[in-house]
Design an enzyme around this catalytic site. Structure first.
Site, PDB file in Angstrom:
ATOM      1  CG  ASP A  70       7.615 -43.764 -63.066  1.00  0.00           C
ATOM      2  OD1 ASP A  70       6.951 -44.686 -62.582  1.00  0.00           O
ATOM      3  OD2 ASP A  70       7.126 -42.720 -63.538  1.00  0.00           O
ATOM      4  CG  ASP A  76      13.253 -39.815 -68.010  1.00  0.00           C
ATOM      5  OD1 ASP A  76      12.494 -39.448 -68.905  1.00  0.00           O
ATOM      6  OD2 ASP A  76      13.215 -40.937 -67.473  1.00  0.00           O
ATOM      7  CD  GLU A  99       6.787 -38.553 -65.556  1.00  0.00           C
ATOM      8  OE1 GLU A  99       7.037 -38.288 -66.732  1.00  0.00           O
ATOM      9  OE2 GLU A  99       6.569 -39.703 -65.141  1.00  0.00           O
ATOM     10  CD  GLU A 100      11.498 -37.386 -64.886  1.00  0.00           C
ATOM     11  OE1 GLU A 100      11.877 -37.937 -63.846  1.00  0.00           O
ATOM     12  OE2 GLU A 100      10.923 -37.998 -65.812  1.00  0.00           O
ATOM     13  CG  ASP A 120       6.337 -36.763 -69.036  1.00  0.00           C
ATOM     14  OD1 ASP A 120       7.572 -36.737 -68.861  1.00  0.00           O
ATOM     15  OD2 ASP A 120       5.677 -37.819 -69.059  1.00  0.00           O
ATOM     16  CG  LEU A 122      12.243 -38.134 -73.212  1.00  0.00           C
ATOM     17  CD1 LEU A 122      12.011 -37.350 -74.486  1.00  0.00           C
ATOM     18  CD2 LEU A 122      13.701 -38.550 -73.143  1.00  0.00           C
ATOM     19  CG  ASP A 123       4.821 -39.530 -71.918  1.00  0.00           C
ATOM     20  OD1 ASP A 123       4.631 -39.774 -70.726  1.00  0.00           O
ATOM     21  OD2 ASP A 123       4.210 -40.108 -72.831  1.00  0.00           O
ATOM     22  CD  GLU A 279       1.861 -38.800 -68.313  1.00  0.00           C
ATOM     23  OE1 GLU A 279       2.987 -39.187 -68.633  1.00  0.00           O
ATOM     24  OE2 GLU A 279       1.204 -39.351 -67.420  1.00  0.00           O
TER      25      GLU A 279
END
Ligand code: AHM
Ligand code: MG
Length: 338
Positions: A70, A76, A99-100, A120, A122-123, A279
């Protein structure tokens, strides 16, 4: 106001639980309290960054892609740095999955503790630049191994989680957490800089009729999910459609109002879009602890609890159908009928 009333009001304020006081009294676990203090500090810093994003020039792309491919936004990256620094410096963590970050972060021995976290930072990234609610999601595992931490310390089913939660950056900043014994909601009181206990969070006795999904994917879904969606829309009393596109907001609303949120597998993404570790699993634990159901739908040849999914890799994905029992069962019925 009489002075005795003013004193009573202040006393009532003092009696309210802060998040730290709540955790220590409910878990009796000082290490958990220290780790969660780092978590709540990170969330307060992210909340401030989200609020200041416009004036601080934090909107827009960072110019890179994350482990899932993404586009990464400036917020983020900042949120990821805040989370990693806070958790590493707490001295309570062994391994972090973000996630990052493509790879897990192994905490150096001198700062190492017993918790393995996936998050995550900043979802709901696609909502950042238009000032729609976003959130931080996290799951917490306690490591069983000794020695150098490895991914096996976190590639475990949701039933192994010792805590999970999210912080929602919306019109207010809400911190929602479970330690496997109910779900509790805290709201940030900016005047004292503390998350204050708001109450237990449960699906309502009378659930609203709401379905929540990205219906733009309709033609890619299997016929069972399509039929369930058609059923929700059918008269004489059709369900309302609500979809923010930030999982934290959609799950928050689903628990508070009732209804169902789903991000199923589809022809292009056979495991769905949402990630198991940061998530699916944390939101499944929260949903179940609030009295709802969290199921994968048909996944790997069977219907099953999301909580029992064992991620194969740290960024693995799984399909998601979660919400009140009434509506999740309505969707699953189409699979059970064959
Ligand atoms: P992200 O982690 O890149 O922000 O993606 C996760 C988000 C969820 O918050 C939300 O439920 C979903 O992706 C929305 O996806 P879509 O834009 O396909 O509806
Ligand atoms: Mg995200």
């Amino acid at each position: 106001m009489s002075s005795s009333k003013a004193v009573e009001d202040v006393e009532a304020e003092v009696d309210k639980y802060t998040l730290s006081a709540f955790i220590i009294s409910h878990t009796k676990d000082k290490e958990m309290t220290i780790m969660m203090n780092a978590m709540q500090l990170a969330c307060k810093l992210i909340a401030r960054a989200v609020r200041k994003a416009g004036v601080a020039n934090l909107y827009g792309l960072h110019g890179s892609a994350n482990a899932s491919g993404d586009d990464v936004k400036k917020l983020d990256v900042l949120s990821n740095d805040i989370m990693i620094n806070a958790l590493r410096n707490s001295g309570m963590c062994a391994l972090l999955v973000s996630e990052e970050e493509e790879k897990p972060i192994i905490i150096p021995e001198e700062l190492r503790g017993k918790y393995c976290l996936a998050f995550d930072p900043l979802d709901g990234s696609s909502n950042i630049d238009c000032n729609v609610s976003t959130g931080t999601i996290f799951s917490v595992f306690e490591r069983k191994s000794t020695g150098e931490p490895t991914v096996d310390d976190i590639l475990r089913p949701g039933t192994d989680m010792v805590a999970a939660g999210y912080c929602m950056y919306g019109s207010a900043t809400d911190f929602v957490v479970t330690f496997g014994n109910g779900v509790h909601r805290f709201t940030l009181d900016d005047s004292v800089g503390e998350f204050i206990h708001f109450g237990e969070m449960k699906f309502p006795a009378k659930n609203k009729t709401i379905y929540s999904c990205n219906e733009g994917n309709f033609t890619l879904w299997d016929d069972k999910i399509q039929k369930a969606t058609e059923m929700f829309k059918a008269g004489p009393k059709p369900y309302s459609a609500r979809y923010v596109g930030s999982m934290v907001s959609d799950v928050h609303r689903t628990i508070l109002y009732g209804g169902v949120f789903y991000y199923p597998a589809d022809k292009k993404s056979t495991k769905g879009k949402l990630r198991v570790l940061y998530e699916g699993l944390p939101m499944a634990l929260l949903t179940e602890q609030a009295g709802g159901l969290a199921n994968t739908g048909m996944f790997k040849g069977k219907l099953g609890r999301i909580m029992e999914v064992i991620p194969e890799t740290i960024h693995d994905r799984c399909p998601i159908i979660m919400g009140c029992e009434r509506d999740v069962e309505k969707v699953l019925a189409f699979y059970k009928e064959g």
